[in-house]
Design an enzyme around this catalytic site. Sequence first.
Site, PDB file in Angstrom:
ATOM      1  N   GLU A  42      49.533  31.811  20.709  1.00  0.00           N
ATOM      2  CA  GLU A  42      50.821  31.893  21.410  1.00  0.00           C
ATOM      3  C   GLU A  42      51.163  33.317  21.821  1.00  0.00           C
ATOM      4  O   GLU A  42      51.680  34.095  21.024  1.00  0.00           O
ATOM      5  CB  GLU A  42      51.942  31.335  20.508  1.00  0.00           C
ATOM      6  CG  GLU A  42      53.312  31.386  21.176  1.00  0.00           C
ATOM      7  CD  GLU A  42      54.437  30.798  20.319  1.00  0.00           C
ATOM      8  OE1 GLU A  42      54.169  30.326  19.202  1.00  0.00           O
ATOM      9  OE2 GLU A  42      55.583  30.816  20.782  1.00  0.00           O
ATOM     10  N   LYS A  59      49.421  28.330  23.744  1.00  0.00           N
ATOM     11  CA  LYS A  59      50.874  28.077  23.817  1.00  0.00           C
ATOM     12  C   LYS A  59      51.538  29.219  24.566  1.00  0.00           C
ATOM     13  O   LYS A  59      51.998  30.191  23.955  1.00  0.00           O
ATOM     14  CB  LYS A  59      51.446  27.940  22.399  1.00  0.00           C
ATOM     15  CG  LYS A  59      52.962  27.748  22.347  1.00  0.00           C
ATOM     16  CD  LYS A  59      53.450  27.313  20.974  1.00  0.00           C
ATOM     17  CE  LYS A  59      54.956  27.287  20.917  1.00  0.00           C
ATOM     18  NZ  LYS A  59      55.487  26.677  19.694  1.00  0.00           N
TER      19      LYS A  59
HETATM   20  C1  5MM Z   1      60.505  27.585  15.862  1.00  0.00           C
HETATM   21  O1  5MM Z   1      60.498  28.992  16.012  1.00  0.00           O
HETATM   22  C2  5MM Z   1      59.236  29.625  15.831  1.00  0.00           C
HETATM   23  C3  5MM Z   1      59.267  30.656  14.759  1.00  0.00           C
HETATM   24  O2  5MM Z   1      60.179  31.673  15.078  1.00  0.00           O
HETATM   25  P1  5MM Z   1      60.489  32.883  14.041  1.00  0.00           P
HETATM   26  O3  5MM Z   1      59.209  33.223  13.337  1.00  0.00           O
HETATM   27  O4  5MM Z   1      60.972  33.954  14.955  1.00  0.00           O
HETATM   28  O5  5MM Z   1      61.532  32.367  13.112  1.00  0.00           O
HETATM   29  C4  5MM Z   1      58.760  30.184  17.192  1.00  0.00           C
HETATM   30  O6  5MM Z   1      57.558  30.882  17.074  1.00  0.00           O
HETATM   31  C5  5MM Z   1      58.576  29.028  18.104  1.00  0.00           C
HETATM   32  O7  5MM Z   1      57.531  28.211  17.629  1.00  0.00           O
HETATM   33  C6  5MM Z   1      58.222  29.436  19.520  1.00  0.00           C
HETATM   34  O8  5MM Z   1      58.986  30.535  19.947  1.00  0.00           O
HETATM   35  C7  5MM Z   1      58.521  28.270  20.427  1.00  0.00           C
HETATM   36  O9  5MM Z   1      59.870  27.904  20.233  1.00  0.00           O
HETATM   37  P2  5MM Z   1      60.818  27.750  21.501  1.00  0.00           P
HETATM   38  O10 5MM Z   1      62.200  27.518  20.912  1.00  0.00           O
HETATM   39  O11 5MM Z   1      60.716  29.028  22.279  1.00  0.00           O
HETATM   40  O12 5MM Z   1      60.262  26.561  22.239  1.00  0.00           O
END
Ligand code: 5MM
Length: 325
Positions: A175, A217
């Site tokens: 990602e 991703k």
């Molecule tokens: C769910 O959030 C994931 C973990 O975030 P933190 O480590 O900052 O708490 C994050 O990596 C998430 O999987 C991705 O950003 C995709 O989430 P979104 O909300 O952008 O679809």
Amino acid sequence: MSALNKIARTMVSGRRGILAADESIGTMSSRLEKVGVEPTEENRRVYRELIVTTPQLSESISGVILADETFRQKLSDGRTFPRFLDDIGVLAGIKVDTGAKPLAGAPDEKITEGLDGLRERVAEYVRLGGTFAKWRAVITIGDGMPSDRAVRANVHALARYAGLCQEGGLVPIVEPEVLMDGDHSLAKCRQVTTAVLEVLFEELDLMQVQLDGIVLKPNMVVAGTGSPEQPSVADVAKATVETLRETVPASVPGIAFLSGGQSPELATKHLGAMQGLDPLPWELTYSFGRALVGPALETWRGDNDNWAAAQKALSERAVANAAAR
Ligand code: 5MM
């Protein structure tokens, strides 16, 4: 077909997508506080139980990404989260990075950490029922950003993470997130996303990562949230697919987008508009966090009288995204 390729294909094929429920303790706690829920370990567990026990989840969700805390917790019936997911036909994934920290000499840019001890952690997660992993790199657009060193350092870490996961038997979700924050144009996001993906695939090749055993991703190619010119859904879909065609080898089985702060409805529209664009060499699906669970959290607000309504809110987003595919 290799074991890794088989898992990767299960993650991205059909109409299903991946649910990102791997918020770190800090992120999850602040999201709970925002809806009036005390951010305790038990409340984080209860909220994740609400998410994974949503009826018919497995019809639209192929895998759920969990954080380490949740991976070790149990549902009310005593089953661990990975065990429960396996029982309902959903793969259990684990976020293995330990967060994005300021990059030395470039405090406005981030480097994701977590490589130390990763080989041993991967082995433990496999024993606990994990089948895939996730690592998120964060790339910021701004004045003089991203710097070459931020991009190089982040893709290097992503490639080393991917290699270690594959060696241990986990499919790595790779990602590289180019953030939406800023007032940049769609064209700028496209230019930066292209540059990041180009060096990412160079680095994955260098580390001998098996491309048919990863899931990419990425962000969608959008304008910054502060940009006065917001592109149409068709423009985002076209720019995103063209960018991916130029950079992502056809041997990658699937691309599962993050939502990045887009509204749930817009993220779904963008995903749907991409499916209509010519035959694509890879599956295109979702790995949304906020765009899947946001409405459910807002509905639940820690009140178990809202449990069923919150699950319905998640189900509606999951079904809408499956339909968009
Ligand atoms: C769910 O959030 C994931 C973990 O975030 P933190 O480590 O900052 O708490 C994050 O990596 C998430 O999987 C991705 O950003 C995709 O989430 P979104 O909300 O952008 O679809």
